[in-house]
Design a protein around this motif. Structure first.
Motif, PDB file in Angstrom:
ATOM      1  N   ARG A 190      15.257  10.963  38.668  1.00  0.00           N
ATOM      2  CA  ARG A 190      15.763  12.156  37.988  1.00  0.00           C
ATOM      3  C   ARG A 190      17.232  12.401  38.350  1.00  0.00           C
ATOM      4  O   ARG A 190      18.065  12.676  37.489  1.00  0.00           O
ATOM      5  CB  ARG A 190      14.912  13.375  38.344  1.00  0.00           C
ATOM      6  CG  ARG A 190      15.311  14.644  37.566  1.00  0.00           C
ATOM      7  CD  ARG A 190      14.536  15.850  38.084  1.00  0.00           C
ATOM      8  NE  ARG A 190      13.114  15.693  37.909  1.00  0.00           N
ATOM      9  CZ  ARG A 190      12.457  15.969  36.793  1.00  0.00           C
ATOM     10  NH1 ARG A 190      13.125  16.397  35.730  1.00  0.00           N
ATOM     11  NH2 ARG A 190      11.159  15.820  36.720  1.00  0.00           N
ATOM     12  N   ALA A 191      17.543  12.280  39.655  1.00  0.00           N
ATOM     13  CA  ALA A 191      18.921  12.487  40.088  1.00  0.00           C
ATOM     14  C   ALA A 191      19.848  11.422  39.504  1.00  0.00           C
ATOM     15  O   ALA A 191      20.969  11.718  39.072  1.00  0.00           O
ATOM     16  CB  ALA A 191      18.995  12.480  41.611  1.00  0.00           C
ATOM     17  N   LYS A 192      19.370  10.187  39.473  1.00  0.00           N
ATOM     18  CA  LYS A 192      20.220   9.096  38.999  1.00  0.00           C
ATOM     19  C   LYS A 192      20.450   9.185  37.493  1.00  0.00           C
ATOM     20  O   LYS A 192      21.578   8.935  37.020  1.00  0.00           O
ATOM     21  CB  LYS A 192      19.570   7.757  39.352  1.00  0.00           C
ATOM     22  CG  LYS A 192      20.415   6.525  39.047  1.00  0.00           C
ATOM     23  CD  LYS A 192      21.602   6.383  39.971  1.00  0.00           C
ATOM     24  CE  LYS A 192      22.415   5.131  39.663  1.00  0.00           C
ATOM     25  NZ  LYS A 192      21.663   3.883  39.932  1.00  0.00           N
ATOM     26  N   VAL A 193      19.451   9.527  36.743  1.00  0.00           N
ATOM     27  CA  VAL A 193      19.633   9.589  35.296  1.00  0.00           C
ATOM     28  C   VAL A 193      20.581  10.732  34.942  1.00  0.00           C
ATOM     29  O   VAL A 193      21.396  10.623  34.003  1.00  0.00           O
ATOM     30  CB  VAL A 193      18.275   9.708  34.566  1.00  0.00           C
ATOM     31  CG1 VAL A 193      17.715  11.112  34.623  1.00  0.00           C
ATOM     32  CG2 VAL A 193      18.398   9.254  33.104  1.00  0.00           C
ATOM     33  N   ARG A 194      20.556  11.814  35.718  1.00  0.00           N
ATOM     34  CA  ARG A 194      21.505  12.903  35.467  1.00  0.00           C
ATOM     35  C   ARG A 194      22.924  12.495  35.849  1.00  0.00           C
ATOM     36  O   ARG A 194      23.893  12.900  35.192  1.00  0.00           O
ATOM     37  CB  ARG A 194      21.065  14.152  36.233  1.00  0.00           C
ATOM     38  CG  ARG A 194      19.830  14.820  35.620  1.00  0.00           C
ATOM     39  CD  ARG A 194      19.347  15.995  36.418  1.00  0.00           C
ATOM     40  NE  ARG A 194      18.278  16.719  35.726  1.00  0.00           N
ATOM     41  CZ  ARG A 194      17.549  17.670  36.261  1.00  0.00           C
ATOM     42  NH1 ARG A 194      17.754  18.024  37.536  1.00  0.00           N
ATOM     43  NH2 ARG A 194      16.610  18.280  35.568  1.00  0.00           N
ATOM     44  N   ARG A 195      23.053  11.686  36.900  1.00  0.00           N
ATOM     45  CA  ARG A 195      24.367  11.176  37.278  1.00  0.00           C
ATOM     46  C   ARG A 195      24.907  10.270  36.154  1.00  0.00           C
ATOM     47  O   ARG A 195      26.088  10.331  35.801  1.00  0.00           O
ATOM     48  CB  ARG A 195      24.268  10.405  38.594  1.00  0.00           C
ATOM     49  CG  ARG A 195      25.608   9.971  39.200  1.00  0.00           C
ATOM     50  CD  ARG A 195      25.373   9.374  40.585  1.00  0.00           C
ATOM     51  NE  ARG A 195      26.587   8.956  41.259  1.00  0.00           N
ATOM     52  CZ  ARG A 195      27.374   9.744  41.964  1.00  0.00           C
ATOM     53  NH1 ARG A 195      27.064  11.046  42.068  1.00  0.00           N
ATOM     54  NH2 ARG A 195      28.457   9.284  42.568  1.00  0.00           N
TER      55      ARG A 195
ATOM     56  N   VAL B 186      27.077  12.596  19.866  1.00  0.00           N
ATOM     57  CA  VAL B 186      26.046  11.697  20.376  1.00  0.00           C
ATOM     58  C   VAL B 186      25.521  12.183  21.716  1.00  0.00           C
ATOM     59  O   VAL B 186      24.351  11.960  22.062  1.00  0.00           O
ATOM     60  CB  VAL B 186      26.591  10.257  20.495  1.00  0.00           C
ATOM     61  CG1 VAL B 186      27.741  10.175  21.484  1.00  0.00           C
ATOM     62  CG2 VAL B 186      25.487   9.281  20.883  1.00  0.00           C
ATOM     63  N   PHE B 187      26.349  12.887  22.472  1.00  0.00           N
ATOM     64  CA  PHE B 187      25.919  13.399  23.778  1.00  0.00           C
ATOM     65  C   PHE B 187      24.721  14.334  23.625  1.00  0.00           C
ATOM     66  O   PHE B 187      23.859  14.377  24.510  1.00  0.00           O
ATOM     67  CB  PHE B 187      27.082  14.127  24.460  1.00  0.00           C
ATOM     68  CG  PHE B 187      26.749  14.623  25.837  1.00  0.00           C
ATOM     69  CD1 PHE B 187      26.746  13.765  26.923  1.00  0.00           C
ATOM     70  CD2 PHE B 187      26.419  15.957  26.056  1.00  0.00           C
ATOM     71  CE1 PHE B 187      26.425  14.220  28.198  1.00  0.00           C
ATOM     72  CE2 PHE B 187      26.097  16.429  27.315  1.00  0.00           C
ATOM     73  CZ  PHE B 187      26.106  15.546  28.394  1.00  0.00           C
ATOM     74  N   ASP B 188      24.653  15.057  22.514  1.00  0.00           N
ATOM     75  CA  ASP B 188      23.535  15.986  22.308  1.00  0.00           C
ATOM     76  C   ASP B 188      22.194  15.270  22.446  1.00  0.00           C
ATOM     77  O   ASP B 188      21.242  15.813  23.035  1.00  0.00           O
ATOM     78  CB  ASP B 188      23.613  16.620  20.922  1.00  0.00           C
ATOM     79  CG  ASP B 188      24.813  17.526  20.737  1.00  0.00           C
ATOM     80  OD1 ASP B 188      25.489  17.838  21.730  1.00  0.00           O
ATOM     81  OD2 ASP B 188      25.075  17.916  19.575  1.00  0.00           O
ATOM     82  N   LEU B 189      22.090  14.075  21.894  1.00  0.00           N
ATOM     83  CA  LEU B 189      20.818  13.358  21.884  1.00  0.00           C
ATOM     84  C   LEU B 189      20.438  12.873  23.280  1.00  0.00           C
ATOM     85  O   LEU B 189      19.286  13.017  23.704  1.00  0.00           O
ATOM     86  CB  LEU B 189      20.891  12.183  20.914  1.00  0.00           C
ATOM     87  CG  LEU B 189      21.199  12.543  19.458  1.00  0.00           C
ATOM     88  CD1 LEU B 189      21.298  11.287  18.611  1.00  0.00           C
ATOM     89  CD2 LEU B 189      20.144  13.487  18.900  1.00  0.00           C
ATOM     90  N   PHE B 190      21.390  12.287  23.989  1.00  0.00           N
ATOM     91  CA  PHE B 190      21.089  11.833  25.348  1.00  0.00           C
ATOM     92  C   PHE B 190      20.775  13.018  26.266  1.00  0.00           C
ATOM     93  O   PHE B 190      19.885  12.932  27.122  1.00  0.00           O
ATOM     94  CB  PHE B 190      22.265  11.023  25.902  1.00  0.00           C
ATOM     95  CG  PHE B 190      22.348   9.633  25.344  1.00  0.00           C
ATOM     96  CD1 PHE B 190      21.554   8.611  25.858  1.00  0.00           C
ATOM     97  CD2 PHE B 190      23.201   9.335  24.299  1.00  0.00           C
ATOM     98  CE1 PHE B 190      21.620   7.328  25.348  1.00  0.00           C
ATOM     99  CE2 PHE B 190      23.290   8.045  23.786  1.00  0.00           C
ATOM    100  CZ  PHE B 190      22.490   7.039  24.307  1.00  0.00           C
ATOM    101  N   GLU B 191      21.482  14.111  26.075  1.00  0.00           N
ATOM    102  CA  GLU B 191      21.229  15.296  26.912  1.00  0.00           C
ATOM    103  C   GLU B 191      19.858  15.876  26.630  1.00  0.00           C
ATOM    104  O   GLU B 191      19.133  16.263  27.547  1.00  0.00           O
ATOM    105  CB  GLU B 191      22.329  16.330  26.659  1.00  0.00           C
ATOM    106  CG  GLU B 191      22.318  17.512  27.632  1.00  0.00           C
ATOM    107  CD  GLU B 191      21.371  18.620  27.212  1.00  0.00           C
ATOM    108  OE1 GLU B 191      20.896  19.363  28.096  1.00  0.00           O
ATOM    109  OE2 GLU B 191      21.096  18.747  25.991  1.00  0.00           O
TER     110      GLU B 191
ATOM    111  N   VAL C 169      17.167  13.810  28.383  1.00  0.00           N
ATOM    112  CA  VAL C 169      17.069  14.081  29.820  1.00  0.00           C
ATOM    113  C   VAL C 169      16.440  15.444  30.067  1.00  0.00           C
ATOM    114  O   VAL C 169      15.631  15.609  30.992  1.00  0.00           O
ATOM    115  CB  VAL C 169      18.461  13.987  30.463  1.00  0.00           C
ATOM    116  CG1 VAL C 169      18.423  14.426  31.924  1.00  0.00           C
ATOM    117  CG2 VAL C 169      19.006  12.560  30.357  1.00  0.00           C
ATOM    118  N   ARG C 170      16.775  16.402  29.227  1.00  0.00           N
ATOM    119  CA  ARG C 170      16.303  17.778  29.446  1.00  0.00           C
ATOM    120  C   ARG C 170      14.844  17.961  29.045  1.00  0.00           C
ATOM    121  O   ARG C 170      14.100  18.712  29.698  1.00  0.00           O
ATOM    122  CB  ARG C 170      17.193  18.733  28.652  1.00  0.00           C
ATOM    123  CG  ARG C 170      16.836  20.212  28.768  1.00  0.00           C
ATOM    124  CD  ARG C 170      18.021  21.092  28.434  1.00  0.00           C
ATOM    125  NE  ARG C 170      18.670  20.684  27.198  1.00  0.00           N
ATOM    126  CZ  ARG C 170      18.458  21.235  25.997  1.00  0.00           C
ATOM    127  NH1 ARG C 170      17.566  22.219  25.881  1.00  0.00           N
ATOM    128  NH2 ARG C 170      19.105  20.824  24.935  1.00  0.00           N
TER     129      ARG C 170
END
Length: 492
Positions: free
Chosen positions: A19-24, A269-274, A277-278
């Motif tokens: 979880r920490a790494k994917v957020r990084r 595109v950031f919206d989709l990756f975010e 993760v969320r």
């Protein structure tokens, strides 16, 4: 199903680290969008197609390992079911006669693979769902040997906490359960890749979502599952249910499914990756040694391995892809909603429609999604999967309209304009989009042909399974002959 992983068990510590790494990785990706060059000098496209393997009688052939050994081509890979393989057509430029070159590469690869795999009684069939699949094929023993498939199945079932229930109402009704994700293997698809720049990604992804219903309706090729006639594109309902990690209680709470049409129109595109993760917990919390921030600040391109792995376990119908080629990062839209087949030329026609429409609609001054609610686009999508080429959907400025009329009168000219803007030769776009036009004029696509052929076969036998085999064999003959499906003879 993504990258190879080793068989293993995951601890709570694994999940916390992941979880920490994917957020990084997500933070680094945000920086890269502002700092790195993702430019596209020449638009490239790619195609992946999943095949069923059948024997001489049209029944599933559970021999993908033997078939791949015989084919001996790195462009062909394993898939979830022992009755599946996949071809990855190398990326190519779309301009000029690029789509013709992709078609020739695909045709040559299929011919060569068919000749070699036939020696182990495994024939390649491009179809959305194989009509001759039976309940006995939805068994743990039908999963390919690669550890990643077993691991993913275990993690999805563990997250769900109960067996997977498949319930689909169509002409007939299917109600069954499975204790693995093997029903997903029945969904053999065509995946279209389109390389885009960051500034273009949001409007082109929005355009792809808006036209998803039209793609599914015109390209439907999956009317049968386990002996039942269901939706014209039954893959949509089956895939949504076969990889669902939610219990009934979580569904009632509004938890999002991992097979995901989406949440909203996006601005980046950031919206989709975010969102990924969320909204979604990890399925495969595997952490590598790379520190993406160290790589970025050293002037290197980080692989963002955890973010990419996580993204690969969330099955958006239009999925964002971050990848690296020749040391440069790039972004792609992966369009995942089409079935395989019926023929190579039909596949390329579907691709031309997609590429042309997203190019034009994505550059529109008054974009279609500004006039269409996201929920209406999703409702259109499922209506098209149910009714196929005879579906009616809502379209801005028109209201409720048949897909056939909408496509011929409004969308095909836009697709032509988009392909022209991308530099596609006139004869290429005329030939491929002409196939779509003829499908709409005749009302004939893979699903309607299969339904009519099965009805013909049923008139000569009371054995439903025998009629499915005969239908499959006739489909195989036409598929390899290569004429587009609107020219296939009907005998209903």
């Amino acid at each position: 199903m993504g990258q190879d992983v080793d068989a293993r068990e995951f601890s709570r510590e694994d999940r916390t680290r992941y979880r920490a790494k994917v957020r990084r990785c997500l933070d680094v990706f945000a920086r890269m969008l502002g700092e790195h060059d993702f430019s596209v000098e020449h638009t490239q496209v790619g195609i992946e197609i999943e095949f069923n393997l059948i024997d001489a009688s049209g029944d599933p052939s559970l021999k993908n390992a033997e078939a791949l050994d015989a084919i001996a081509d790195p462009d062909f890979q394993t898939e979830l079911g022992l009755f599946n393989v996949e071809i990855n057509v190398p990326p190519a430029r779309i301009d000029g006669d690029g789509l013709d070159l992709v078609q020739a590469s695909l045709r040559d690869g299929l011919n060569a693979a068919q000749a070699k795999a036939g020696g182990v009684d495994a024939r390649l069939l491009m179809i959305g769902i194989l009509p001759t699949l039976q309940h006995g094929h939805f068994d743990r023993s039908s999963i390919s040997a690669n550890p990643r498939y077993h691991l993913l199945s275990e993690q999805i079932l563990a997250a769900r906490g109960e067996d997977i229930e498949i319930v689909i109402d169509g002409v007939d009704r299917l109600d069954t359960t499975a204790d693995t994700i093997i029903p997903e293997a029945a969904c053999t698809s065509t995946q279209l890749h389109l390389q885009v720049e960051p500034d273009e990604f949001a409007p082109m992804w929005n355009a792809a979502q808006a036209i998803a219903a039209v793609q599914v309706a015109v390209g439907a090729n999956s009317p049968f599952l386990l002996g039942q006639q269901l939706w014209h594109e039954t893959r949509i309902a089956l895939f949504e249910q076969a990889t669902d990690t939610r219990s009934e209680e979580l569904k009632s709470q509004g938890v999002r499914p991992r097979v995901f049409f989406g949440e909203r129109w996006i601005t980046s595109v950031f919206d989709l990756f975010e969102e990924n993760v969320r909204f979604f917990p990890s399925l495969l919390p595997i952490v590598d040694e790379e520190d993406p921030l160290v790589e970025l600040e050293a002037g290197r391109v980080p692989s963002l391995g955890e973010l990419r792995l996580h993204n690969g376990t969330i099955y958006r119908w239009n999925r964002p892809i971050y990848d690296i080629a020749d040391g440069r990062p790039h972004l792609r839209i992966e369009n995942r909603l089409l079935p395989a087949g019926p023929t190579v030329v039909d596949t390329m026609a579907n691709a031309a429609l997609f590429y042309g429409l997203v190019k034009t609609l994505g550059a529109s001054e008054r974009p279609v999604w500004s006039q269409l609610s996201f929920r209406a686009a999703e409702e259109n999508f499922h209506a098209a999967a149910r009714a196929g080429i005879e579906a009616e959907i809502y379209w801005p400025g028109v209201g409720t309209v048949s897909v056939r009329e909408l496509t011929v009168r409004q969308l095909l000219p836009l697709a032509h304009a988009g392909l022209e803007k991308m530099g596609v030769d006139a004869q290429v776009r005329d030939r491929l989009l002409g196939v779509i036009e003829q499908r709409c004029i005749t009302g004939r696509n893979g699903a309607t042909w299969l339904i009519d052929e099965f009805a013909h076969q049923r008139r000569s036998t009371d054995d439903r399974a025998a009629a499915m085999r005969a239908t499959t064999q006739e489909y195989e003959r036409h598929m390899h002959a290569g004429d587009p499906v609107h020219l296939w003879p009907t005998r209903s």
